[in-house]
Design an enzyme around this catalytic site. Structure first.
Site, mmCIF file in Angstrom:
data_model
loop_
_atom_site.group_PDB
_atom_site.id
_atom_site.type_symbol
_atom_site.label_atom_id
_atom_site.label_comp_id
_atom_site.label_asym_id
_atom_site.label_seq_id
_atom_site.Cartn_x
_atom_site.Cartn_y
_atom_site.Cartn_z
ATOM 1 C CB THR A 96 -1.603 -7.468 -2.850
ATOM 2 O OG1 THR A 96 -1.755 -6.053 -2.775
ATOM 3 C CG2 THR A 96 -2.064 -8.100 -1.548
ATOM 4 C CE LYS A 171 -3.442 -4.534 -0.169
ATOM 5 N NZ LYS A 171 -4.114 -3.340 -0.561
ATOM 6 C CE LYS A 246 -3.630 -10.886 -4.831
ATOM 7 N NZ LYS A 246 -2.941 -9.899 -5.654
#
Ligand code: NAD
Length: 294
Positions: A96, A171, A246
């Site tokens: 990611t 995502k 994050k």
């Protein structure tokens, strides 16, 4: 069966690589941590010392690294994958990372005649182990078609999101929804407590009403209503608050760069940042309810 170079054998990468081995692929692993390499070998894989070795011998290279910085190093650095991969090698980054890095690496790969996909996942370590991850894939249709049978060995739902970087975009958009909705559900339970409304009663009503969402029905932040949720085991992490932070930061970077207005996403980032700073970064992200109680 393919010869696959797998770089980044951490919590996610190792079980993903193990599923590829089980499916009959030849997996050569690279990681900075020797213990991870030993585990891969025990599962039937082999080790190679440098990313470039895996790249120059593999049909497919998969990376599962912490963040954009490592992805840049491994792909774009001197002696890295793009410099060393044979023409025709398919590159799949499952980490990611920020959309910008994903697009930059894909464009460097294209300039050398290599096919590249960004293919971040959702489903956590449980999904990686069970081979039931969801893959959100950005890149050309041709590369997606080539990758599909390999991704199917590690995941259950494989979606082609569009061109380069759109897997990462999917995502961070998804996880921004998740971060915001977990805070919303937690705030509702905190308010219910103050108003003398029982947790189970709020669950019974909201899980069947317009307030229902994944954060309520599958990952309920209070113990009791959903026995499998982390709230029932002192918020031991499935998905840590640090990882949520994050992803919320990546979403905010992308929002700023693209000019999208995301006030709730921005607030969610601030709330998770304070939660992580309070020393709870390794706790499950649904533990945010304890922080909201004060
Ligand atoms: P991790 O820290 O457990 O694993 C990363 C691995 O990469 C480590 O083993 C590390 O030694 C290795 N590594 C770092 N730099 C390297 C380099 N230059 N060369 C070779 N190996 C290197 O992280 P993780 O939990 O497996 O997550 C990996 C990625 O997946 C992250 O981008 C994360 O955001 C994403 N992700 C994680 C989860 C989860 O639940 N853990 C869920 C979805 C997505």
């Amino acid at each position: 069966m393919s010869r696959i170079g797998f770089i980044g054998l951490g919590n996610m990468g190792l079980p993903m690589a193990q599923n590829l081995i089980k499916a009959g692929h030849q997996v050569e692993g690279v990681d900075l941590n020797p213990a991870s390499i030993e585990k891969l070998k025990a599962a039937g894989g082999t080790s190679v010392e440098f990313a470039k070795v895996a790249a120059s011998r593999a049909d497919v290279v998969i990376t599962m690294l912490p963040a954009g910085k490592q992805v840049r190093e491994v792909y774009l650095g001197a002696g890295g994958i793009i410099e060393n991969a044979n023409p025709g090698t398919l590159l799949i980054d499952c980490s990611t990372i920020d959309v910008e890095t994903a697009r930059e690496v894909a464009s460097a790969a294209k300039a050398r005649g290599l096919m590249m996909l960004d293919a971040p996942v959702s489903g956590g370590v449980g999904g990686a182990t069970a081979g039931t991850l969801t893959f959100m894939v950005g890149g050309s249709a041709q590369a997606f078609t080539r990758a599909e049978s390999i991704l199917q060995k590690m995941g259950k739902t494989i979606v082609h999101a569009g061109g380069a970087g759109t897997g990462q975009a999917a995502k961070i958009c998804n996880n921004m929804i998740l971060g915001v909705s977990m805070i919303a559900v937690s705030e509702a339970f905190v308010l219910a407590e103050k108003l003398g409304l029982d947790h189970q009663k709020l669950f019974d009503i909201s899980s069947k009403s317009s307030g229902q969402c994944w954060s309520m029905t599958t990952y309920c932040p209070v113990s009791g209503p959903v026995p499998t949720s982390p709230a029932n085991r002192d918020y031991q992490a499935g998905f840590t608050a640090a990882m949520m932070l994050k992803d919320l930061r990546l979403a905010q970077e992308a929002a700023k760069a693209s000019g999208a207005k995301t006030p709730l996403g921005a607030n969610a980032e601030r709330i998770y940042s304070s939660y992580a700073e309070s020393g709870e970064g390794a706790r499950d992200f649904s533990g945010i309810i304890r922080f909201l109680r004060g």
